[in-house]
Design a protein around this motif. Structure first.
Motif, PDB file in Angstrom:
ATOM      1  N   GLY A   1     -86.101  45.458 -23.488  1.00 16.06           N
ATOM      2  CA  GLY A   1     -86.064  46.872 -24.396  1.00 16.06           C
ATOM      3  C   GLY A   1     -87.672  47.203 -24.470  1.00 16.06           C
ATOM      4  O   GLY A   1     -88.499  47.717 -24.032  1.00 16.06           O
ATOM      5  N   GLU A   2     -86.969  48.925 -24.701  1.00 14.45           N
ATOM      6  CA  GLU A   2     -87.927  49.568 -24.505  1.00 14.45           C
ATOM      7  C   GLU A   2     -88.129  50.462 -25.918  1.00 14.45           C
ATOM      8  O   GLU A   2     -87.514  50.573 -26.754  1.00 14.45           O
ATOM      9  N   ALA A   3     -89.622  51.415 -26.523  1.00 10.25           N
ATOM     10  CA  ALA A   3     -89.353  52.244 -27.249  1.00 10.25           C
ATOM     11  C   ALA A   3     -90.598  53.214 -27.392  1.00 10.25           C
ATOM     12  O   ALA A   3     -91.075  53.336 -26.071  1.00 10.25           O
TER      13      ALA A   3
ATOM     14  N   LEU B   1     -80.994  45.418 -30.148  1.00  8.17           N
ATOM     15  CA  LEU B   1     -82.106  44.686 -29.015  1.00  8.17           C
ATOM     16  C   LEU B   1     -83.471  44.490 -29.953  1.00  8.17           C
ATOM     17  O   LEU B   1     -84.318  44.386 -29.797  1.00  8.17           O
ATOM     18  N   GLY B   2     -82.815  45.074 -31.897  1.00 13.85           N
ATOM     19  CA  GLY B   2     -84.578  44.439 -32.425  1.00 13.85           C
ATOM     20  C   GLY B   2     -84.882  45.807 -32.512  1.00 13.85           C
ATOM     21  O   GLY B   2     -85.023  46.606 -31.657  1.00 13.85           O
ATOM     22  N   THR B   3     -85.970  45.390 -33.406  1.00 12.36           N
ATOM     23  CA  THR B   3     -87.285  46.525 -33.480  1.00 12.36           C
ATOM     24  C   THR B   3     -88.645  46.030 -33.125  1.00 12.36           C
ATOM     25  O   THR B   3     -89.329  45.027 -32.930  1.00 12.36           O
ATOM     26  N   LEU B   4     -89.654  47.550 -33.165  1.00 20.64           N
ATOM     27  CA  LEU B   4     -90.900  47.216 -32.545  1.00 20.64           C
ATOM     28  C   LEU B   4     -91.712  48.129 -33.294  1.00 20.64           C
ATOM     29  O   LEU B   4     -91.165  48.811 -34.176  1.00 20.64           O
ATOM     30  N   SER B   5     -92.542  47.263 -34.256  1.00 17.04           N
ATOM     31  CA  SER B   5     -93.410  47.197 -35.508  1.00 17.04           C
ATOM     32  C   SER B   5     -95.337  47.799 -34.487  1.00 17.04           C
ATOM     33  O   SER B   5     -94.955  47.281 -34.456  1.00 17.04           O
ATOM     34  N   VAL B   6     -95.536  49.553 -35.024  1.00 22.37           N
ATOM     35  CA  VAL B   6     -96.676  49.183 -35.030  1.00 22.37           C
ATOM     36  C   VAL B   6     -97.935  50.059 -35.413  1.00 22.37           C
ATOM     37  O   VAL B   6     -97.517  50.200 -36.662  1.00 22.37           O
ATOM     38  N   GLN B   7     -98.808  49.059 -35.335  1.00 18.04           N
ATOM     39  CA  GLN B   7     -99.705  49.151 -36.974  1.00 18.04           C
ATOM     40  C   GLN B   7    -100.675  49.620 -36.056  1.00 18.04           C
ATOM     41  O   GLN B   7    -101.326  49.617 -35.060  1.00 18.04           O
ATOM     42  N   ALA B   8    -101.638  51.116 -36.909  1.00 13.22           N
ATOM     43  CA  ALA B   8    -102.473  51.695 -35.748  1.00 13.22           C
ATOM     44  C   ALA B   8    -104.083  51.478 -37.063  1.00 13.22           C
ATOM     45  O   ALA B   8    -103.769  51.464 -38.327  1.00 13.22           O
ATOM     46  N   GLU B   9    -105.041  51.382 -36.638  1.00 11.05           N
ATOM     47  CA  GLU B   9    -105.981  51.232 -36.925  1.00 11.05           C
ATOM     48  C   GLU B   9    -107.421  51.640 -36.279  1.00 11.05           C
ATOM     49  O   GLU B   9    -107.263  51.707 -34.756  1.00 11.05           O
ATOM     50  N   GLU B  10    -108.370  52.873 -36.860  1.00 12.00           N
ATOM     51  CA  GLU B  10    -109.064  53.359 -36.377  1.00 12.00           C
ATOM     52  C   GLU B  10    -110.322  52.099 -36.149  1.00 12.00           C
ATOM     53  O   GLU B  10    -110.501  51.067 -36.793  1.00 12.00           O
ATOM     54  N   THR B  11    -110.880  52.422 -34.469  1.00 10.65           N
ATOM     55  CA  THR B  11    -112.163  51.573 -34.728  1.00 10.65           C
ATOM     56  C   THR B  11    -113.696  51.550 -35.344  1.00 10.65           C
ATOM     57  O   THR B  11    -113.733  52.635 -35.521  1.00 10.65           O
TER      58      THR B  11
ATOM     59  N   LYS C   1     -98.792  58.712 -40.993  1.00 10.97           N
ATOM     60  CA  LYS C   1     -97.619  57.732 -41.613  1.00 10.97           C
ATOM     61  C   LYS C   1     -99.184  57.334 -42.818  1.00 10.97           C
ATOM     62  O   LYS C   1     -99.553  57.406 -42.497  1.00 10.97           O
ATOM     63  N   PRO C   2     -98.967  57.400 -44.275  1.00 12.93           N
ATOM     64  CA  PRO C   2     -99.667  57.075 -45.105  1.00 12.93           C
ATOM     65  C   PRO C   2    -100.433  55.412 -44.496  1.00 12.93           C
ATOM     66  O   PRO C   2    -101.192  55.609 -44.740  1.00 12.93           O
ATOM     67  N   ASN C   3     -99.461  54.902 -43.994  1.00 11.25           N
ATOM     68  CA  ASN C   3     -99.075  53.414 -44.378  1.00 11.25           C
ATOM     69  C   ASN C   3    -100.136  53.059 -42.499  1.00 11.25           C
ATOM     70  O   ASN C   3     -99.695  51.849 -41.944  1.00 11.25           O
ATOM     71  N   ARG C   4    -100.024  53.917 -41.704  1.00  9.60           N
ATOM     72  CA  ARG C   4    -100.537  53.981 -40.063  1.00  9.60           C
ATOM     73  C   ARG C   4     -99.984  52.935 -40.215  1.00  9.60           C
ATOM     74  O   ARG C   4    -100.422  51.840 -38.842  1.00  9.60           O
ATOM     75  N   SER C   5     -98.325  52.746 -39.814  1.00  5.39           N
ATOM     76  CA  SER C   5     -96.944  52.077 -39.390  1.00  5.39           C
ATOM     77  C   SER C   5     -95.636  52.715 -39.125  1.00  5.39           C
ATOM     78  O   SER C   5     -95.052  53.355 -39.818  1.00  5.39           O
ATOM     79  N   LEU C   6     -95.121  52.220 -37.754  1.00  2.00           N
ATOM     80  CA  LEU C   6     -94.301  52.862 -36.843  1.00  2.00           C
ATOM     81  C   LEU C   6     -93.441  51.430 -37.386  1.00  2.00           C
ATOM     82  O   LEU C   6     -94.023  50.839 -36.391  1.00  2.00           O
ATOM     83  N   THR C   7     -91.845  51.477 -37.460  1.00  2.00           N
ATOM     84  CA  THR C   7     -90.725  50.770 -36.957  1.00  2.00           C
ATOM     85  C   THR C   7     -89.754  51.769 -36.305  1.00  2.00           C
ATOM     86  O   THR C   7     -89.310  52.594 -36.440  1.00  2.00           O
ATOM     87  N   LEU C   8     -90.533  51.275 -34.861  1.00  3.59           N
ATOM     88  CA  LEU C   8     -88.786  51.669 -34.232  1.00  3.59           C
ATOM     89  C   LEU C   8     -88.410  50.789 -33.242  1.00  3.59           C
ATOM     90  O   LEU C   8     -88.016  49.492 -33.539  1.00  3.59           O
TER      91      LEU C   8
END
Lengths: 205, 583
Positions: free
Chosen positions: B147-149, B180-190, B159-166
């Motif tokens: 699957g893809e998102a 097909l389920g979900t994909l969660s992405v959590q972002a953080e600055e390096t 997003k306030p918590n820098r995460s998104l569920t697709l």
């Protein structure tokens, strides 16, 4: 004339026997002329062992030895020792040519088994120990006082080198304002003049 | 991403995130990759509007494509470019037998505030026959598609918590729509912090979880992020059949562990090939606490939280920190600004495959109106960058594959035509030397890179013996048609242990597939005919067409791999920035 070689057997990658990855305990045998040395056994790595084992061996420098032989072996559960593959390291790869005396050569070679099939890669480092008269050329040069430069450069470079943090909502994601200050060196506009190089916030140094 | 995937025997037993394999491979601290580019822009008053973002991916309720076991998922992230094509940004590792994977390997992307960056995530089930292969080399069409998102990067960042569920979706034919389920992405600055913590960890008296043998333990270290979610940052290798295991040193960057007081969850698990790893015990410690335990030689007791009672049971099993070292990892800029010199050398292709200079279609076309030809354009654009990073503005400049005035074909002649002294000054120097060479040299062949590579290697090795902190970059400007592939490979492999990188700049629209082989970005290492393997990756190929179509800037293209190649050289030799205290 003989010279001593410092050979470090660092690691190997993708070791295979009969096209299957090696699971067993592996070690290396190094042969120069008639002499041979054995490294310690790696029990963790399976097909990607890490030995990091240094051995020192003598090598005649009269041209009679043209290759160093490195053989990777494994030990079976029964205690038998079997070969994974062999690499022949030409002496010219670390003596003469591009390698200055006392240079630490990092070399990698393809291993081949008895049938000539590829059976992995072995990573070694070899240094021909310099004789007493020679100074090692490790490039850690020019004693420079870091603290002295930093005070000079800070004033000149401030405000020119990085963007000040903005107060907008983007401030948390900008990154550059915050990134640069943590001990990243500052280079002034005149980059040929080395005295103008300095470090701000040099707590880590 | 890091070269840290080892591809172990039993698949999935390898360490992830924080274990270095080859002495000459750079560790996974790739924040340094971009500071060279930023520095270039900043020095001229242009502030690049981007910051580096690291994405952690996890998924839940994936579909099952394996018959006897569960899927072995891997996620691939792409950036959708303006023309709709997908450019691969990175891949995660493969997690065995899990429909709810939590990937450890992070994917780094630069977040540009002004641009709409559409990210596309594909999730694949990797068949077990590929489990020993480095993920970078996997052919995706051989894998089962899960699957893809799609989302826009700024959606995550705002997003306030820098995460998104697709929601994952995909086309499985016949218009069947499935969950097909979900994909969660959590972002953080390096972060650009250079501190690295190296620890030797071992455990004693672990509980036995296996019936017929002893446990096969490994450690998983997760960090608790702001919204109290635990993001896995590192996993050790599996030690088979051992209740008192000792692992290879674990190396954590500040990027991975956050701050010294940020709590980390350290879990000890028993490896099971079916993917349901049994928890042996867990503990929560910050880096500072781990350091204290190491100094005071205290051991940490594991705790097991039973699911039925919710009670914590203190176990006999203990974690011991045998060694704790805090190191500083210098960045590319640290070296350059401390006086480590970058020296550029230029070699220009004078082979007949470029076309007759009198012919307007030629890449070497000598336009009477003075309009720059493809080579001149390339020299000017590239020159700007190398002039900036080159320390003395003096470049040895050569041509190859041309018939010089003495009527012999030379594969490394001085571009300025002088019998001795190949150096020219500045971009203007290269340009005028090129113009004079175009008059005096007839295009010929064959195309051999080995002579100029050897010449560059000689210069690099001479500076080594003179004990000068210098790094060399050979810039080969070519149309990309190579006659002697084997000879070129031999020369490149021979030079791979020297302080030298080779940047191949491709002009024109010829077939650059040979150059892609030399670049070896697919994780394979260059191999010479004698069986020697390149010590490290020293070659980068930059097609000018990509630059001109606006996909990347010249600076970005040229400096993409150079800092990493440079660092792999100095770090493997423990060379510090000039005057810096030893690590």
């Amino acid at each position: 004339m003989k010279r001593s070689l410092e050979i470090e057997l660092i690691s190997a990658e993708g070791l295979k026997v009969d096209r299957k990855p090696v699971k067993k305990k592996t070690f290396c045998v190094v042969r120069i002329d008639q002499n041979s040395e054995v490294t310690k056994i790696d029990t963790f790595g399976g097909s990607h062992p890490i030995w990091k084992d240094k051995i020192v061996m003598e090598m005649p420098m009269d041209g009679s030895v043209r290759f160093i032989i490195v053989e990777v072996k494994y030990r079976t559960k029964g205690g038998a020792e079997k070969s994974v593959g062999v690499a022949k390291i030409p002496v010219t790869d670390f003596v003469g040519g591009f390698a200055p005396q006392g240079h630490l050569n990092f070399l990698s070679y393809r291993l081949r088994d008895q049938c000539g099939d590829k059976s992995g890669i072995v990573n070694v480092s070899i240094m021909v120990k310099p004789d007493g008269s020679y100074k090692s050329p490790s490039p850690t040069v020019a004693q420079k006082d870091y603290a002295a430069c930093s005070s000079q450069a800070a004033a000149a470079a401030n405000g020119q080198m990085w963007r000040p943090r903005t107060s907008s909502s983007m401030a948390t994601t900008v990154g550059y304002g915050g990134r640069v200050v943590t001990g990243v060196p500052v280079w002034c506009a005149n980059n040929n003049n080395k005295s103008s190089i300095g470090y701000r916030n040099s707590t880590k140094w | 991403m890091g070269n840290c995937l080892t591809g172990d025997v039993a698949g999935g037993k390898q360490a992830i995130g924080g274990v270095q394999q080859r002495p000459t491979s750079t560790s996974n601290n790739n924040a340094a990759l971009n500071d060279a580019v930023d520095f270039f822009f900043r020095s001229r008053g242009q502030y690049p509007l981007f910051s580096q973002i690291e994405l952690s991916l996890s998924a839940s309720n994936l579909i099952d494509r394996d018959i006897t076991s569960k899927s072995d998922p891997m996620a691939v992230m792409y950036l959708r470019k303006k023309d709709g094509k997908l450019e691969e940004i990175g891949r995660t590792e493969v997690i065995l037998n899990s429909l709810d994977p939590n990937w450890i390997e992070k994917i780094t992307v630069s977040f540009q505030f002004e641009a709409v960056q559409t990210l596309v995530f594909h999730v694949y089930d990797v068949d077990s026959q590929y489990h020993n292969v480095p993920v970078k080399t996997l052919k995706l069409k051989d894998q089962d598609y899960l699957g893809e998102a799609t989302c826009v990067l700024s959606e995550i960042m705002t997003k306030p918590n820098r995460s998104l569920t697709l929601n994952l979706n995909g086309n499985f034919g016949a218009g069947v729509s499935r969950r097909l389920g979900t994909l969660s992405v959590q972002a953080e600055e390096t972060t650009a912090s250079k501190t690295v913590v190296e620890m030797n960890l071992r455990c004693i008296n672990l509980d036995n979880k296996d019936l017929f043998s002893k446990s096969d333990p490994f450690l998983r270290i997760s960090r608790i992020v702001e919204n109290s979610v635990a993001v896995p940052i590192c996993r050790t290798e599996v030690v088979d059949n051992n209740l008192n295991p000792m692992w290879r040193p674990v190396c954590l960057t500040t990027q991975q562990y956050g701050s010294r007081d940020n709590p980390l969850i350290i879990e000890c698990l028993d490896f099971n090939t079916n993917g349901t790893h049994d928890l042996i015990g867990r503990t929560q410690k910050s880096v500072a606490e781990l350091e204290r335990h190491c100094l005071q030689k205290e051991s940490v007791n594991f705790v097991y939280t039973s699911t039925s009672h919710g009670r914590n049971k203190v176990l006999k099993g203990q974690l011991i920190v045998d060694r704790f070292v805090e190191k500083v990892q210098y960045s590319f800029l640290d070296y350059i600004s401390s006086g480590f010199e970058l020296n550029f050398m230029v070699a220009v292709d004078f082979t007949a495959s470029n076309g007759d200079p009198r012919n307007p279609g030629s890449l070497h076309y000598n336009d009477p109106s003075g309009k720059p030809n493809s080579y001149q354009q390339a020299i000017m654009e590239v020159g700007e960058v190398i002039q900036f990073y080159g320390s003395d503005r003096r470049f040895p400049a050569w041509g190859f594959g041309g018939r010089t005035s003495d009527n012999t074909v030379s594969h490394a002649f001085n571009l300025n035509g002088a019998p001795h002294g190949d150096e020219v000054v500045g971009v203007e120097g290269i340009m005028s030397a090129y113009a004079s060479a175009l008059h005096n040299v007839a295009l010929a062949g064959p195309t051999l890179f080995s002579h100029v590579v050897d010449k560059a290697a000689n210069i690099a090795s001479q500076s080594l013996s003179q004990n000068i902190p210098k790094y060399f970059v050979l810039l080969i400007i070519t149309d990309g048609v190579l006659t002697d592939m084997a000879g070129t490979l031999d020369a490149l492999v021979r030079a791979s242990d020297l302080p030298l990188s080779v940047l191949i700049v491709g002009v024109g629209n010829a077939d650059f597939s040979q150059m892609e082989i030399l670049d070896a970005d697919n994780g394979r290492r260059l191999e010479s005919s004698t069986g020697r393997v390149a010590t490290r990756d020293t070659v980068q190929f930059v097609p000018m067409t990509a630059v001109h179509s606006g996909q990347v800037s010249v600076v970005q293209a040229l400096l993409e791999e150079l800092p990493g190649q440079f660092l792999s050289y100095v770090r493997s030799r423990n060379i510090n920035p000039v005057g810096a205290p030893a690590i």
